[in-house]
Motif scaffolding. Structure first.
Motif, mmCIF file in Angstrom:
data_model
loop_
_atom_site.group_PDB
_atom_site.id
_atom_site.type_symbol
_atom_site.label_atom_id
_atom_site.label_comp_id
_atom_site.label_asym_id
_atom_site.label_seq_id
_atom_site.Cartn_x
_atom_site.Cartn_y
_atom_site.Cartn_z
ATOM 1 N N ARG A 73 0.907 -1.309 0.196
ATOM 2 C CA ARG A 73 -0.033 0.168 -0.076
ATOM 3 C C ARG A 73 0.833 1.483 0.158
ATOM 4 O O ARG A 73 1.878 1.389 0.649
ATOM 5 C CB ARG A 73 -0.960 -0.123 1.121
ATOM 6 N N PRO A 74 0.345 2.277 -0.702
ATOM 7 C CA PRO A 74 1.170 3.507 -0.635
ATOM 8 C C PRO A 74 1.203 4.219 0.825
ATOM 9 O O PRO A 74 0.304 3.970 1.404
ATOM 10 C CB PRO A 74 0.525 4.425 -1.691
ATOM 11 N N SER A 75 2.163 4.843 0.781
ATOM 12 C CA SER A 75 2.199 5.877 2.160
ATOM 13 C C SER A 75 1.574 7.071 1.633
ATOM 14 O O SER A 75 0.930 7.465 0.987
ATOM 15 C CB SER A 75 3.692 6.108 2.630
ATOM 16 N N ALA A 76 1.192 8.059 2.725
ATOM 17 C CA ALA A 76 0.593 9.276 2.605
ATOM 18 C C ALA A 76 1.345 10.117 1.492
ATOM 19 O O ALA A 76 0.686 10.959 0.600
ATOM 20 C CB ALA A 76 0.417 9.920 3.896
ATOM 21 N N ALA A 77 2.564 10.048 1.904
ATOM 22 C CA ALA A 77 3.471 11.175 0.851
ATOM 23 C C ALA A 77 3.359 10.427 -0.521
ATOM 24 O O ALA A 77 3.264 11.133 -1.425
ATOM 25 C CB ALA A 77 5.053 10.909 1.500
ATOM 26 N N ASP A 78 3.252 9.043 -0.660
ATOM 27 C CA ASP A 78 3.115 8.314 -2.126
ATOM 28 C C ASP A 78 1.951 8.731 -2.478
ATOM 29 O O ASP A 78 1.914 9.196 -3.847
ATOM 30 C CB ASP A 78 3.330 6.829 -1.946
ATOM 31 N N ILE A 79 0.900 9.050 -1.928
ATOM 32 C CA ILE A 79 -0.479 9.365 -2.584
ATOM 33 C C ILE A 79 -0.392 10.807 -2.841
ATOM 34 O O ILE A 79 -0.999 11.177 -4.039
ATOM 35 C CB ILE A 79 -1.528 8.974 -1.394
ATOM 36 N N LEU A 80 0.258 11.605 -2.153
ATOM 37 C CA LEU A 80 0.264 12.955 -2.586
ATOM 38 C C LEU A 80 1.060 13.144 -3.872
ATOM 39 O O LEU A 80 0.678 14.215 -4.472
ATOM 40 C CB LEU A 80 0.779 13.994 -1.400
ATOM 41 N N LYS A 81 1.822 12.265 -4.154
ATOM 42 C CA LYS A 81 2.660 12.405 -5.414
ATOM 43 C C LYS A 81 2.164 11.742 -6.733
ATOM 44 O O LYS A 81 2.600 11.696 -7.712
ATOM 45 C CB LYS A 81 3.962 11.800 -5.197
ATOM 46 N N HIS A 82 0.935 10.939 -6.481
ATOM 47 C CA HIS A 82 0.037 10.350 -7.399
ATOM 48 C C HIS A 82 -0.275 11.187 -8.435
ATOM 49 O O HIS A 82 -0.740 12.585 -8.044
ATOM 50 C CB HIS A 82 -1.044 9.430 -6.820
ATOM 51 N N PRO A 83 -0.417 10.845 -9.583
ATOM 52 C CA PRO A 83 -0.794 12.004 -10.603
ATOM 53 C C PRO A 83 -1.869 12.508 -10.588
ATOM 54 O O PRO A 83 -2.372 13.690 -11.063
ATOM 55 C CB PRO A 83 -0.460 11.091 -12.071
ATOM 56 N N LEU A 84 -2.739 11.895 -9.735
ATOM 57 C CA LEU A 84 -4.143 12.397 -9.486
ATOM 58 C C LEU A 84 -4.325 13.598 -8.792
ATOM 59 O O LEU A 84 -5.107 14.551 -8.940
ATOM 60 C CB LEU A 84 -4.930 11.354 -8.700
ATOM 61 N N PHE A 85 -3.339 13.690 -8.000
ATOM 62 C CA PHE A 85 -3.252 14.937 -7.054
ATOM 63 C C PHE A 85 -1.933 15.999 -7.509
ATOM 64 O O PHE A 85 -1.768 17.122 -6.943
ATOM 65 C CB PHE A 85 -2.936 14.664 -5.783
ATOM 66 N N LEU A 86 -1.484 15.816 -8.826
ATOM 67 C CA LEU A 86 -0.607 16.695 -9.377
ATOM 68 C C LEU A 86 -1.121 17.792 -10.116
ATOM 69 O O LEU A 86 -2.183 17.452 -11.110
ATOM 70 C CB LEU A 86 0.449 15.874 -10.250
ATOM 71 N N SER A 87 -0.810 18.917 -10.132
ATOM 72 C CA SER A 87 -1.113 19.931 -11.168
ATOM 73 C C SER A 87 -0.791 19.445 -12.505
ATOM 74 O O SER A 87 0.059 18.645 -12.910
ATOM 75 C CB SER A 87 -0.784 21.082 -10.881
ATOM 76 N N ASP A 88 -1.497 20.396 -13.524
ATOM 77 C CA ASP A 88 -1.002 19.867 -14.933
ATOM 78 C C ASP A 88 0.341 20.142 -15.098
ATOM 79 O O ASP A 88 1.190 19.436 -15.957
ATOM 80 C CB ASP A 88 -1.744 20.710 -15.987
ATOM 81 N N LEU A 89 1.029 21.063 -14.793
ATOM 82 C CA LEU A 89 2.554 21.259 -15.031
ATOM 83 C C LEU A 89 3.149 20.335 -14.229
ATOM 84 O O LEU A 89 4.443 19.840 -14.664
ATOM 85 C CB LEU A 89 2.729 22.724 -14.359
ATOM 86 N N GLU A 90 2.760 19.911 -12.958
ATOM 87 C CA GLU A 90 3.373 18.923 -12.251
ATOM 88 C C GLU A 90 3.463 17.611 -12.867
ATOM 89 O O GLU A 90 4.339 16.590 -13.090
ATOM 90 C CB GLU A 90 3.008 18.607 -10.653
ATOM 91 N N ARG A 91 2.419 17.328 -13.412
ATOM 92 C CA ARG A 91 1.849 16.045 -14.236
ATOM 93 C C ARG A 91 2.905 16.029 -15.410
ATOM 94 O O ARG A 91 3.622 14.789 -15.690
ATOM 95 C CB ARG A 91 0.710 15.875 -14.656
ATOM 96 N N GLN A 92 3.070 16.980 -16.158
ATOM 97 C CA GLN A 92 3.959 17.243 -17.484
ATOM 98 C C GLN A 92 5.541 16.954 -16.979
ATOM 99 O O GLN A 92 6.286 16.269 -17.778
ATOM 100 C CB GLN A 92 3.819 18.500 -18.185
ATOM 101 N N ASN A 93 5.829 17.507 -15.912
ATOM 102 C CA ASN A 93 7.095 17.351 -15.414
ATOM 103 C C ASN A 93 7.452 16.023 -15.055
ATOM 104 O O ASN A 93 8.511 15.174 -15.207
ATOM 105 C CB ASN A 93 7.471 18.406 -14.320
#
Length: 199
Positions: A96-116
């Motif tokens: 299972r992911p950690s809380a930090a991993d979940i926050l890094k999931h593409p679902l919670f990233l902005s468009d710019l962060e997702r592109q990066n």
């Protein structure tokens, strides 16, 4: 809301909460359980509750199915969201992911962060390809050098297998006809000389 207080209990005495949100490992073995991963499972069940718009089961086959990581049929939501929830309710707590991993999931990233993030993955993939090409180039260079050396040794008369120069075979001695001495003139020739002299 303003009513939370810290319980003075040891980790060996974990109070059970609502079994609709409890992970299976907490019911099976309380010793050595990673409570952070138990919380992640509860968050995943809560997210499913919001998506399905109904409370999760308290027991029965559906309860067991959720603990096996089988999600109910949910439509109308993005694959990224369903993938994230699927990871939260993984039967293996270590996966299972950690809380930090979940926050890094593409679902919670902005468009710019997702592109990066996509660019980072592409760069990592390109680096792997370049390393593989350099490895193949090095091997090809070594092979070319080996072939070159083998050809040079063959021209010089070196046996590639033996690793030493082969001595050339000696030429046969040149046969030189011997001239007969004056005292050893054949008899037929003496007779011819005598006949010529008498004439």
């Amino acid at each position: 809301l303003g009513m939370t207080r810290k319980l003075d209990i040891s980790r060996d005495l974990i109070p059970e909460g609502d079994n609709r949100y409890l992970a299976r490992e907490l019911l099976q073995d309380e010793n050595g359980v990673d409570l952070t991963k138990v919380d992640i499972f509860a968050v995943g069940i809560t997210a499913l509750e919001l998506l399905c718009r109904q409370q999760p089961p308290k027991s029965g086959a559906e309860w067991q199915s959720l603990r096996d990581g089988v999600m109910p049929s949910v439509s109308g939501y993005s694959d990224l969201l369903l993938q994230c929830i699927q990871g939260m309710i993984n039967p293996d707590a270590a996966q299972r992911p950690s809380a930090a991993d979940i926050l890094k999931h593409p679902l919670f990233l902005s468009d710019l962060e997702r592109q990066n993030d996509e660019l980072r993955h592409q760069c990592a993939h390109l680096r792997g390809q370049i390393q593989e090409m350099e490895k193949q180039k090095t091997e090809a260079t070594k092979t070319t050098e080996l072939v070159s050396k083998t050809q040079m040794l063959s021209v010089k008369g070196t046996s590639p297998r033996a690793g030493h120069f082969q001595k050339p075979l000696p030429l046969p001695p040149k046969q030189v006809p011997k001239r007969p001495k004056h005292g050893n003139v054949p008899a037929s020739r003496n007779m011819q000389i005598c006949v010529n002299s008498s004439g």
